[in-house]
Motif scaffolding. Structure first.
Motif, PDB file in Angstrom:
ATOM      1  N   ALA A 130     -58.060 127.584  44.013  1.00 47.65           N
ATOM      2  CA  ALA A 130     -58.000 128.019  45.403  1.00 47.65           C
ATOM      3  C   ALA A 130     -57.391 126.941  46.297  1.00 47.65           C
ATOM      4  CB  ALA A 130     -59.398 128.385  45.896  1.00 47.65           C
ATOM      5  N   THR A 131     -57.738 125.688  46.068  1.00 48.97           N
ATOM      6  CA  THR A 131     -57.245 124.595  46.906  1.00 48.97           C
ATOM      7  C   THR A 131     -55.743 124.405  46.783  1.00 48.97           C
ATOM      8  OG1 THR A 131     -59.354 123.431  46.873  1.00 48.97           O
ATOM      9  CG2 THR A 131     -57.410 122.103  47.317  1.00 48.97           C
ATOM     10  N   HIS A 132     -55.190 124.649  45.621  1.00 44.70           N
ATOM     11  CA  HIS A 132     -53.775 124.367  45.395  1.00 44.70           C
ATOM     12  C   HIS A 132     -52.892 125.593  45.503  1.00 44.70           C
ATOM     13  CE1 HIS A 132     -55.393 120.778  42.901  1.00 44.70           C
ATOM     14  NE2 HIS A 132     -55.264 120.460  44.179  1.00 44.70           N
ATOM     15  N   ALA A 133     -53.485 126.761  45.636  1.00 45.53           N
ATOM     16  CA  ALA A 133     -52.686 127.989  45.598  1.00 45.53           C
ATOM     17  C   ALA A 133     -52.971 128.918  46.775  1.00 45.53           C
ATOM     18  CB  ALA A 133     -52.914 128.726  44.275  1.00 45.53           C
ATOM     19  N   GLY A 134     -53.275 128.344  47.931  1.00 48.07           N
ATOM     20  CA  GLY A 134     -53.331 129.163  49.124  1.00 48.07           C
ATOM     21  C   GLY A 134     -54.662 129.767  49.488  1.00 48.07           C
ATOM     22  N   GLY A 135     -55.740 129.342  48.838  1.00 48.06           N
ATOM     23  CA  GLY A 135     -57.068 129.766  49.247  1.00 48.06           C
ATOM     24  C   GLY A 135     -57.548 131.067  48.662  1.00 48.06           C
ATOM     25  N   ILE A 136     -58.602 131.609  49.256  1.00 51.64           N
ATOM     26  CA  ILE A 136     -59.249 132.823  48.767  1.00 51.64           C
ATOM     27  C   ILE A 136     -58.323 134.022  48.896  1.00 51.64           C
ATOM     28  CG2 ILE A 136     -61.144 134.437  49.248  1.00 51.64           C
ATOM     29  CD1 ILE A 136     -62.817 131.948  50.047  1.00 51.64           C
ATOM     30  N   THR A 137     -57.619 134.127  50.015  1.00 52.44           N
ATOM     31  CA  THR A 137     -56.708 135.248  50.230  1.00 52.44           C
ATOM     32  C   THR A 137     -55.670 135.329  49.128  1.00 52.44           C
ATOM     33  OG1 THR A 137     -57.005 135.171  52.629  1.00 52.44           O
ATOM     34  CG2 THR A 137     -55.000 136.193  51.817  1.00 52.44           C
ATOM     35  N   SER A 138     -55.110 134.197  48.760  1.00 51.01           N
ATOM     36  CA  SER A 138     -54.065 134.151  47.733  1.00 51.01           C
ATOM     37  C   SER A 138     -54.628 134.429  46.343  1.00 51.01           C
ATOM     38  CB  SER A 138     -53.389 132.778  47.753  1.00 51.01           C
ATOM     39  OG  SER A 138     -52.312 132.731  46.856  1.00 51.01           O
ATOM     40  N   LEU A 139     -55.774 133.832  46.010  1.00 47.10           N
ATOM     41  CA  LEU A 139     -56.349 134.046  44.683  1.00 47.10           C
ATOM     42  C   LEU A 139     -56.805 135.482  44.473  1.00 47.10           C
ATOM     43  CD1 LEU A 139     -56.121 130.998  44.188  1.00 47.10           C
ATOM     44  CD2 LEU A 139     -58.374 131.110  43.126  1.00 47.10           C
ATOM     45  N   ARG A 140     -57.247 136.118  45.534  1.00 42.75           N
ATOM     46  CA  ARG A 140     -57.638 137.520  45.410  1.00 42.75           C
ATOM     47  C   ARG A 140     -56.443 138.371  45.006  1.00 42.75           C
ATOM     48  NH1 ARG A 140     -60.107 140.899  50.448  1.00 42.75           N
ATOM     49  NH2 ARG A 140     -58.128 140.188  51.330  1.00 42.75           N
ATOM     50  N   ARG A 141     -55.270 138.092  45.561  1.00 45.14           N
ATOM     51  CA  ARG A 141     -54.058 138.830  45.190  1.00 45.14           C
ATOM     52  C   ARG A 141     -53.682 138.570  43.732  1.00 45.14           C
ATOM     53  NH1 ARG A 141     -52.113 137.346  50.404  1.00 45.14           N
ATOM     54  NH2 ARG A 141     -52.185 139.151  51.785  1.00 45.14           N
ATOM     55  N   ILE A 142     -53.780 137.313  43.336  1.00 44.77           N
ATOM     56  CA  ILE A 142     -53.446 136.969  41.948  1.00 44.77           C
ATOM     57  C   ILE A 142     -54.404 137.658  40.984  1.00 44.77           C
ATOM     58  CG2 ILE A 142     -53.352 135.071  40.281  1.00 44.77           C
ATOM     59  CD1 ILE A 142     -52.320 133.288  42.565  1.00 44.77           C
ATOM     60  N   ALA A 143     -55.691 137.685  41.341  1.00 39.05           N
ATOM     61  CA  ALA A 143     -56.684 138.333  40.480  1.00 39.05           C
ATOM     62  C   ALA A 143     -56.379 139.815  40.321  1.00 39.05           C
ATOM     63  CB  ALA A 143     -58.088 138.133  41.048  1.00 39.05           C
ATOM     64  N   ASP A 144     -56.070 140.487  41.418  1.00 40.82           N
ATOM     65  CA  ASP A 144     -55.770 141.920  41.344  1.00 40.82           C
ATOM     66  C   ASP A 144     -54.515 142.179  40.519  1.00 40.82           C
ATOM     67  OD1 ASP A 144     -57.953 142.876  42.771  1.00 40.82           O
ATOM     68  OD2 ASP A 144     -56.939 142.767  44.703  1.00 40.82           O
ATOM     69  N   PHE A 145     -53.491 141.357  40.719  1.00 39.51           N
ATOM     70  CA  PHE A 145     -52.249 141.509  39.949  1.00 39.51           C
ATOM     71  C   PHE A 145     -52.502 141.256  38.468  1.00 39.51           C
ATOM     72  CE2 PHE A 145     -48.240 139.533  38.350  1.00 39.51           C
ATOM     73  CZ  PHE A 145     -47.448 140.672  38.387  1.00 39.51           C
ATOM     74  N   ALA A 146     -53.237 140.179  38.161  1.00 42.09           N
ATOM     75  CA  ALA A 146     -53.513 139.828  36.772  1.00 42.09           C
ATOM     76  C   ALA A 146     -54.305 140.915  36.057  1.00 42.09           C
ATOM     77  CB  ALA A 146     -54.259 138.497  36.698  1.00 42.09           C
ATOM     78  N   SER A 147     -55.187 141.589  36.778  1.00 42.79           N
ATOM     79  CA  SER A 147     -56.023 142.617  36.151  1.00 42.79           C
ATOM     80  C   SER A 147     -55.198 143.771  35.597  1.00 42.79           C
ATOM     81  CB  SER A 147     -57.061 143.141  37.145  1.00 42.79           C
ATOM     82  OG  SER A 147     -56.451 143.927  38.157  1.00 42.79           O
ATOM     83  N   LEU A 148     -54.028 144.017  36.178  1.00 47.28           N
ATOM     84  CA  LEU A 148     -53.161 145.098  35.694  1.00 47.28           C
ATOM     85  C   LEU A 148     -52.638 144.822  34.290  1.00 47.28           C
ATOM     86  CD1 LEU A 148     -51.007 145.756  38.902  1.00 47.28           C
ATOM     87  CD2 LEU A 148     -53.124 146.906  38.199  1.00 47.28           C
ATOM     88  N   TYR A 149     -52.634 143.540  33.907  1.00 48.86           N
ATOM     89  CA  TYR A 149     -52.042 143.135  32.624  1.00 48.86           C
ATOM     90  C   TYR A 149     -53.073 142.488  31.700  1.00 48.86           C
ATOM     91  CZ  TYR A 149     -47.849 144.031  35.306  1.00 48.86           C
ATOM     92  OH  TYR A 149     -46.880 144.636  36.082  1.00 48.86           O
TER      93      TYR A 149
END
Length: 405
Positions: free
Chosen positions: A288-307
């Motif tokens: 979270a600290t290096h990749a834009g915080g909670i807002t950014s990690l939530r997007r990555i998590a949702d995207f990753a879940s598709l795959y």
């Protein structure tokens, strides 16, 4: 609820942390972690001189708009310094929103997907026997997943192993200039297979084993390592190779079925987009600290879940307890959470600065229902621990060629 003031603190309770406090006109404040190991002052200056003046008077509730403003609005997107600054502001705003609502952040994300956050601990030893002694201690303490790192015979220093036996916080906080360390793939291969063969024989099959290569190998060498370690059923092999060229992981993937994890140095979803959508990895390790915080990690998590890619956030000591709290809230929510790296709740000095409500028991972290992130920062205590310039090491091959640390 408008932003009134933004404070930035750089302090060293054994190692350096950059902490942000966003204060609103009504008195509610939030905290965020902006630590960038070895470049702390660059982030602090960026926050003080360029970010804070743009946010005074804005609504603290407009988390998404502020995130977009700091990312799209600067024109010079991405980058470690910019994304660490965005991350700290983002965490602090989620903390404020939770406090204003009287709810923990995980509730704002959608509630719990599990009762606790599974952790993996580190067993780092001077030799294989020492590593396995420490692993057994962690297993007896309740950890069900353990990362194994052993010193490599013939090399003076090995990643993850403390050569002078100092506490990791103390060791990292006293480096006036970058130390240089040698690397030999041949010597590494002579050790690593035996490490995991002995680990399975001694620890059994009821504990997950992990290993961090720290990007020391070329893709074809990583493929060889994956095939070597397949019989020992690792949970994942971390940072087997660099993936600035994301196609590198096609080489590894086509030769081994060992699960692959990467991402601790990534700053945005674009750094891992191809790796995820081409299903070249199994775990994404953005912090979270290096990749834009909670807002950014939530997007990555949702995207990753598709795959079918799981979250396994980076959890090194250069991330403050505020980041650990942010990860814990994300992890308790994310449907595709995998595991969280864990190196403890800080040393005695850092515990004076950061008061947290998360508890750890039997290898699990439990998030409290305290409003916001459930972690606070003691400004007065921070004055006792002034910043100390410090760097991560530099790696070279035995012939002097600069290599990946």
């Amino acid at each position: 609820m408008k932003i009134k003031q933004i404070k930035v603190f750089v302090c060293s309770p054994g190692r350096n942390f950059v902490t942000v406090k966003v204060i609103t006109e009504c008195g509610i404040y939030g905290v965020g972690d902006a630590t960038l190991n070895g470049r702390e002052q660059a982030v602090a200056t960026y926050l003080q001189e360029h970010v804070a003046p743009c946010l005074i008077g804005r609504s603290a509730h407009d988390i998404e708009d502020i995130w977009q403003y700091l990312y799209r609005g600067v024109y010079w997107r991405k980058g470690a310094v910019n994304m660490a600054a965005i991350a700290a502001i983002d965490m602090a705003l989620w903390d404020i929103k939770g406090k204003a609502a009287g709810l923990p952040v995980y509730q704002l994300l959608g509630g719990k997907s599990r009762k606790g956050v599974t952790l993996y601990a580190h067993a780092n030893g001077e030799n294989i026997a020492d590593t396995l002694d420490k692993a057994e201690q962690l297993k007896n303490a309740g950890f069900k997943a353990i990362r194994l790192q052993s010193a490599i015979p013939g090399l003076a220093v090995t990643y993850g192993v403390l050569g002078d036996k100092k506490d990791y916080f103390e060791l990292q906080g006293n480096r006036p200039l970058p130390p240089e360390e040698e690397w030999s793939t041949q010597k590494y291969f002579a050790m690593v297979g035996d490490l995991f063969a002995q680990a399975r024989a001694r620890l059994g099959n009821d504990v997950e084993l992990l290993h961090d290569v720290h990007s020391r190998l070329t893709p074809i060498e990583s493929a060889r390592l994956g095939k070597m370690l397949e019989p020992y059923n690792l949970m994942f092999l971390e940072d087997a190779s660099m993936a600035e060229n994301q196609d590198n992981y096609q080489v590894i993937r086509q030769h081994t079925t060992i699960p692959l994890a990467i991402g601790e140095t990534y700053n945005t979803i674009w750094d891992c987009k191809d790796l995820i959508q081409n299903q070249l990895i199994d775990y994404i390790r953005v912090a979270a600290t290096h990749a834009g915080g909670i807002t950014s990690l939530r997007r990555i998590a949702d995207f990753a879940s598709l795959y079918n890619v799981k979250m396994a956030p980076h959890g090194a000591p250069d991330l403050s307890p505020i980041c650990f709290a942010a990860h814990s809230h994300l992890n308790i929510w994310a449907p595709n959470f995998g595991i969280q790296e864990f190196v403890g709740l800080g040393n005695e000095q850092s515990q004076q600065l950061f008061q947290q409500s998360i508890t750890v028991e039997n290898g699990m972290a439990y998030v409290s229902d305290a409003p916001g992130l459930g972690v606070d920062f003691n400004e007065e205590a921070a004055e006792q621990f002034p910043y100390k310039r410090s760097y991560l090491p530099v790696s070279r091959l035995e012939d002097g060629t600069l290599w990946n640390w």
